[in-house]
Design an enzyme around this catalytic site. Structure first.
Site, PDB file in Angstrom:
ATOM      1  N   HIS A 124      40.394  46.210 -16.950  1.00  0.00           N
ATOM      2  CA  HIS A 124      40.017  44.819 -17.197  1.00  0.00           C
ATOM      3  C   HIS A 124      38.583  44.860 -17.713  1.00  0.00           C
ATOM      4  O   HIS A 124      37.795  45.718 -17.298  1.00  0.00           O
ATOM      5  CB  HIS A 124      39.989  43.975 -15.925  1.00  0.00           C
ATOM      6  CG  HIS A 124      41.295  43.845 -15.207  1.00  0.00           C
ATOM      7  ND1 HIS A 124      41.742  44.793 -14.330  1.00  0.00           N
ATOM      8  CD2 HIS A 124      42.221  42.870 -15.211  1.00  0.00           C
ATOM      9  CE1 HIS A 124      42.903  44.403 -13.823  1.00  0.00           C
ATOM     10  NE2 HIS A 124      43.225  43.240 -14.349  1.00  0.00           N
ATOM     11  N   ASP A 127      36.112  45.335 -15.058  1.00  0.00           N
ATOM     12  CA  ASP A 127      36.095  46.614 -14.325  1.00  0.00           C
ATOM     13  C   ASP A 127      35.052  47.553 -14.911  1.00  0.00           C
ATOM     14  O   ASP A 127      34.458  48.353 -14.197  1.00  0.00           O
ATOM     15  CB  ASP A 127      37.431  47.361 -14.453  1.00  0.00           C
ATOM     16  CG  ASP A 127      38.606  46.578 -13.952  1.00  0.00           C
ATOM     17  OD1 ASP A 127      38.420  45.745 -13.052  1.00  0.00           O
ATOM     18  OD2 ASP A 127      39.722  46.816 -14.465  1.00  0.00           O
TER      19      ASP A 127
HETATM   20  C1  XLS Z   1      48.387  41.900 -10.345  1.00  0.00           C
HETATM   21  C2  XLS Z   1      48.642  42.641 -11.555  1.00  0.00           C
HETATM   22  C3  XLS Z   1      47.394  43.081 -12.296  1.00  0.00           C
HETATM   23  C4  XLS Z   1      47.708  43.426 -13.714  1.00  0.00           C
HETATM   24  C5  XLS Z   1      46.515  43.529 -14.604  1.00  0.00           C
HETATM   25  O1  XLS Z   1      49.222  41.763  -9.484  1.00  0.00           O
HETATM   26  O2  XLS Z   1      49.477  43.704 -11.265  1.00  0.00           O
HETATM   27  O3  XLS Z   1      46.796  44.150 -11.640  1.00  0.00           O
HETATM   28  O4  XLS Z   1      48.433  44.609 -13.816  1.00  0.00           O
HETATM   29  O5  XLS Z   1      45.773  42.366 -14.625  1.00  0.00           O
END
Ligand code: XLS
Ligand code: NI
Ligand code: NI
Length: 464
Positions: A124, A127
């Protein structure tokens, strides 16, 4: 009991960054994890994942395209609703300069990717870079960290499976991003996605993901569902238009999830999203990133979600993290069931493979897994489960173990009656008359479920 020694030592909380004079953080793992085969007892070796091994027309590495998730592994510290962080993540300390910390975090992340032998990572925007005082500052920081990432990627050969924008953590997104009642917030979210998609493009990302975040609602009392879905459709069309404007060749993926954080997430499951994409004219532009535990939360088996996507031409990528059978939330655990993953891999192979997608571990360690080395155990186990499942799936598919059974089971539909029904050549009246004329009284045929379960188990047992 005066001199009783309970044999306990206080925890070794080695803080500091990157740990020793060699500049490494994961000092317990000297070099790359290697394949040693199923007989190996070495916990730091692969028993099944043999990157260069051919499985059908592709190597294991080409089939699986493993990715490490930046957020769980490096941007989180094991905190949960009931307590603070437990993991050793010194770059997350509050007293660090945010950009300095982001750089240290990235050095450690790439050390991990390289030592593990993971060909891809996912992130993200938040991140990899901190949030600045203003959106403009946030963008400057992100761009700087993207340059940094480009350098590490060049140096190590690790690639980007997908990028995504975090449109859910900050208070501004409490009422959603694209589905927010305030168009200014929609604009703010659009700007962030524009920037993150550009960043993903610059890093040669193979895909761009949109997980719904807070696109959904908690109460109907304040929510105009029809309007919000239209907004979401508009937003996604903007993303697709921008992808073409900048020449991004990766795939745009939506990640289904039925609830959490909101009670009703709009991207409920594969079938729901397929309908949404058709309604908003996006069916040829967007595919799915299917997560194992999101399937479970939707009340489906993972293989169901994958099958629906494959049969609709919508399979993009997978998040291989599972849930727990008795916990109703997104526990993000590493996969451990070869049987479960073999059935899903079977469908993935039947559909021609993952294409631009891959297998992302959107998974985290349990809170008690406090040693640095635990991150290796977690990923090695997950990769081995997926590799072994790939082998099982490939054998089942090559033998037509399940596809042959299904072809036989539906044989009638290939013959005249089935074909005439499906082509619309017979009305209800025609069918009624035909049943009467031929005194049709079809008899039930065994579905052979138990025999097939045994058959799958035989494949799981014998693969090597
Ligand atoms: C949340 C999601 C998230 C996505 C990316 O439950 O799995 O982690 O994979 O934003
Ligand atoms: Ni999830
Ligand atoms: Ni996910």
């Amino acid at each position: 009991m005066g001199d009783y020694d309970p044999g306990m030592t206080s925890a070794d909380t080695s803080a500091g960054l990157p740990a020793d004079s060699s500049g490494e953080f994961f000092t317990d793992v000297p070099g790359p994890i290697r394949y040693e085969g199923p007989d190996s007892d070495n916990p730091l070796a692969f028993r099944w994942y043999d990157a260069g091994r051919m499985v059908g027309d592709r190597t294991m590495a080409e089939h699986l395209r493993f990715a490490v998730a930046y957020w769980h592994s490096f941007a989180a510290d094991g905190a949960d609703q009931f307590g603070s962080g437990t993991w050793d993540r010194p770059w997350l300390a509050n007293d660090r300069d945010p950009m300095d910390a982001a750089r240290s975090k990235m050095v450690v992340a790439f050390e991990f990717f390289e030592k593990l032998g993971a060909p891809y990572f996912c992130f993200h925007d938040l991140d990899i870079a901190p949030e600045g005082g203003t959106f403009a500052e946030t963008c400057v920081d992100l761009d700087a960290m993207v340059d940094e990432a480009a350098g590490h990627m060049e140096r190590t050969g690790v690639k980007l499976l997908w990028g995504t924008a975090n449109l859910f953590s900050r208070p501004r997104f409490a009422a959603g991003a694209a589905t927010n009642p305030d168009p200014e917030l929609f604009a703010r979210a659009a700007a962030q996605v524009r920037h993150c998609l550009d960043a993903t493009h610059r890093l040669g990302g193979a895909n761009y993901v949109l997980w719904g975040g807070r696109e959904g609602y908690d109460t109907i009392l304040n929510t105009d569902v029809g309007r919000e879905l239209d907004q979401l459709g508009r937003f996604l069309n903007l993303v697709v238009e921008h992808k073409h404007t900048i020449g991004f060749e990766g795939t745009i993926l939506i990640e289904p999830k039925p609830h959490e954080p909101t009670k009703h997430q709009y991207d409920h499951d594969s079938q729901t999203i397929a309908g949404f994409l058709r309604k908003y004219d996006l069916i040829d532009e967007v595919k799915l990133n299917i997560e194992v535990n999101h399937a479970t939360l939707a009340g489906h088996d993972f293989v169901h979600e994958v099958t629906v996507a494959v049969d609709d031409g919508l399979l993009g990528s997978i998040d291989a993290n599972r849930g727990d059978g008795r916990l109703g939330w997104d526990t993000d655990q590493f996969p451990t069931s070869v049987e479960e993953m073999s059935l899903a891999m079977h469908e993935i192979l039947r559909g021609g493979g993952l294409g631009t997608g891959g297998v992302n571990f959107d998974a985290k360690m349990r809170r008690q897994s406090v040693d640095r080395i635990d991150l290796f155990h977690a990923h090695i186990g997950g990769m081995d489960v997926m590799a072994r499942s790939l082998l099982v799936a490939h054998e089942m598919l090559t033998d037509g173990a399940l596809t042959g059974v299904k072809a036989d089971r539906y044989r009638g539909w290939d013959r005249r009656l089935g074909a005439d029904i499906m082509a619309g050549r017979l009305s209800l009246v025609d069918l009624d008359e035909m049943v009467a004329d031929h005194s049709l009284d079809p008899v039930p045929v065994s579905g052979r479920q138990e025999a097939l379960e045994n058959l799958v188990n035989r494949y799981v047992e014998r693969v090597c």
